[in-house]
Design a protein around this motif. Structure first.
Motif: not given
Length: 494
Positions: A291, A438-439, A441, A448, A450-452, A479, A481, A484
């Motif tokens: 994390t 933005k996030e 994953v 990769s 966007e998470k949503e 994630p 990272h 990001k």
């Protein structure tokens, strides 16, 4: 740049293993104990140390949620600990009562594997704590084990020098003989899965007594056959390499060696980024935080060092951004002045960063002044603007004119397509929404998102890949990272 942020000196003997969960760090030692730390400030938890083993503790690992910790020992047991209370939840006795050298959870926490000095393997059903199957490789000691990110198979390494791939029925899917001369010391799967055509590919790193760190590709074909291929041989250390670990996004690889060094590589391009020299004896353990940009390294000097991958390095560059640049060949753009930016005077490059006033000003410039009051009343900012659909315009904003709705949506699509002209690297855009992530994953197809967006896709598209249309082997999302941070650095520089 990396910096040493603290040194933990609580163990009284060699540190044999380090493991991170989202909020915890666990270490184990020849002093028969495990130490548990808060991963935010590295203060030791009240119930630490854990003292249930009778001999050296060789390995420890967290369940996916971090609620449980497994540890194995020369005392021939694998102990399950509660990370809420520090109490022993179960003691799993290895078949044959041989010293247990390695243990590993599957990513879905349904299974636990333990490997012993007599070459035997035990596969445990974790929810029931029951022994499910056993296996063995004769005349060797099991010292390494790692589950695939799909949780359906695992790799083992032994002092004989071979790497073996097993399924959950304890069938050997592949054996790579003499993977490391003089013996394997550690192996670890990369967290992502690559798929294309009729082939699904996994990545595995292994290290051994031959002083080498190797990166392998494991190809699974639609026929069910497996093939293992050596991709890279890394020679950054001058003595046996005892441990290795991937970052949670699979883009970095760390290793520890008998030469007392820690090396950090760009895993995709096999480029050495850093060599750290702080331990006084052999580096026996290493682990990435899932994390945050932290690395823990353990040593026979009885200490655990905590390292931070800094946001900045020489020349005011971001080290992880530099890795991304190397991987994606990103160039720094001097973004062209566009119509909406020049005429409106908005200083923010990204539509998603627009305020409600920015949106109102844009509507006026595009001849959509009739929508200004309605958008203000509904607090439509840049993010909301990009997410508008015909349905939301009609049902929530009550825009009754079909022509007006179509005109607005065309203008919004132009804004989205302008992102390429504005110099946003394509790798920073979600393949589904084509918006800056933005996030981000990593999904099982290796891409990769966007998470949503990918979560919504998986829930409505029957678990197929948006990029390949092939089934996703798992819905596990990791994630990213590194990506990001690269996006954040790019936004700051523009």
């Amino acid at each position: 740049m990396t910096s040493l942020i603290c040194t933990l000196q609580h163990h009284q003997d060699d540190v044999n293993w380090c493991a991170f969960a989202a909020k915890l760090l666990a270490t184990c030692s020849g002093d028969k104990t495990l130490r548990i730390y808060d991963a935010r400030d590295f203060s030791e938890l009240p119930f630490s140390p854990l003292t249930g083993h009778g001999y050296t503790v060789h390995c420890c690992c967290f369940s996916a949620c971090g609620q449980f910790l497994a540890s194995c020992s020369t005392d021939a047991t694998t102990v399950i600990w509660s990370m809420v209370s520090g109490e022993i939840e179960a003691v799993l006795e290895h078949p044959g009562r041989s010293p247990v050298r390695i243990c590993a959870f599957s990513p879905d926490s349904l299974h636990l594997v333990s490997g012993a000095s007599d070459g035997t393997l035990a596969l445990w059903d974790f929810p029931s704590r029951q022994l499910r199957r056993t296996g063995a490789v004769n005349d060797t000691t099991m010292v390494a084990c790692s589950f695939s990110p799909c949780s359906q198979m695992f790799m083992t390494g032994s002092t004989y020098g071979d790497l073996r791939l097993w399924d959950l029925r304890m069938n050997q899917l592949h054996a790579e003989k003499n993977a490391h001369d003089l013996g394997v010391s550690c192996c670890t799967f990369a967290p992502s899965i690559l798929s294309g055509g009729q082939v699904v590919q996994f990545r595995v790193a292994s290290c051994g007594q031959d002083s080498l760190l190797k990166i392998w590709a494991i190809n699974k074909f639609s026929s069910g056959a497996y093939k293992m291929k050596l991709l890279h041989t890394l020679t950054g250390q001058s003595a046996p390499v005892l441990s290795c670990a991937y970052s949670s996004d699979g883009q970095l690889l760390v290793s520890g060696s008998v030469d007392k060094t820690v090396t950090i590589y760009d895993a995709e391009n096999a480029v050495l980024l850093y060599r750290l020299k702080q331990h006084e004896r052999y580096v026996t353990a290493c682990a990435f935080s899932p994390t945050s940009p932290l690395i823990a390294t353990g040593s026979m000097d009885k200490t655990v060092n905590i390292w931070r991958l800094e946001d900045g390095c020489s020349g005011n560059e971001n080290v992880l951004y530099c890795v991304m640049c190397c991987r994606y060949s990103i160039q720094k753009y001097s973004s062209p002045e566009t119509k909406w930016r020049a005429s409106g005077g908005r200083s923010k490059l990204l539509v998603s960063d627009w305020s409600e006033d920015d949106v109102s000003q844009w509507l006026l410039e595009e001849g959509l002044e009739g929508l200004v009051d309605r958008f203000k009343a509904n607090n439509i900012d840049g993010t909301e603007l990009l997410s508008l659909t015909k349905e939301t315009l009609a049902s929530e904003l009550h825009v009754e004119s079909v022509g007006l709705r179509s005109k607005l949506l065309r203008k919004v699509e132009e804004l989205k397509s302008d992102s390429v002209c504005l110099g946003i690297p394509d790798e920073f855009l979600c393949p589904i929404t084509r918006e800056l992530m933005k996030e981000p994953v990593i999904a099982a197809d290796g891409y990769s998102y966007e998470k949503e967006a990918i979560e919504s896709w998986i829930s409505t598209k029957n678990r197929s890949s948006p990029m390949t249309n092939l089934p996703l082997l798992t819905t596990l999302l990791t994630p990213n990272h590194t990506l990001k941070m690269a996006i954040g650095r790019w936004k700051t520089s523009h």
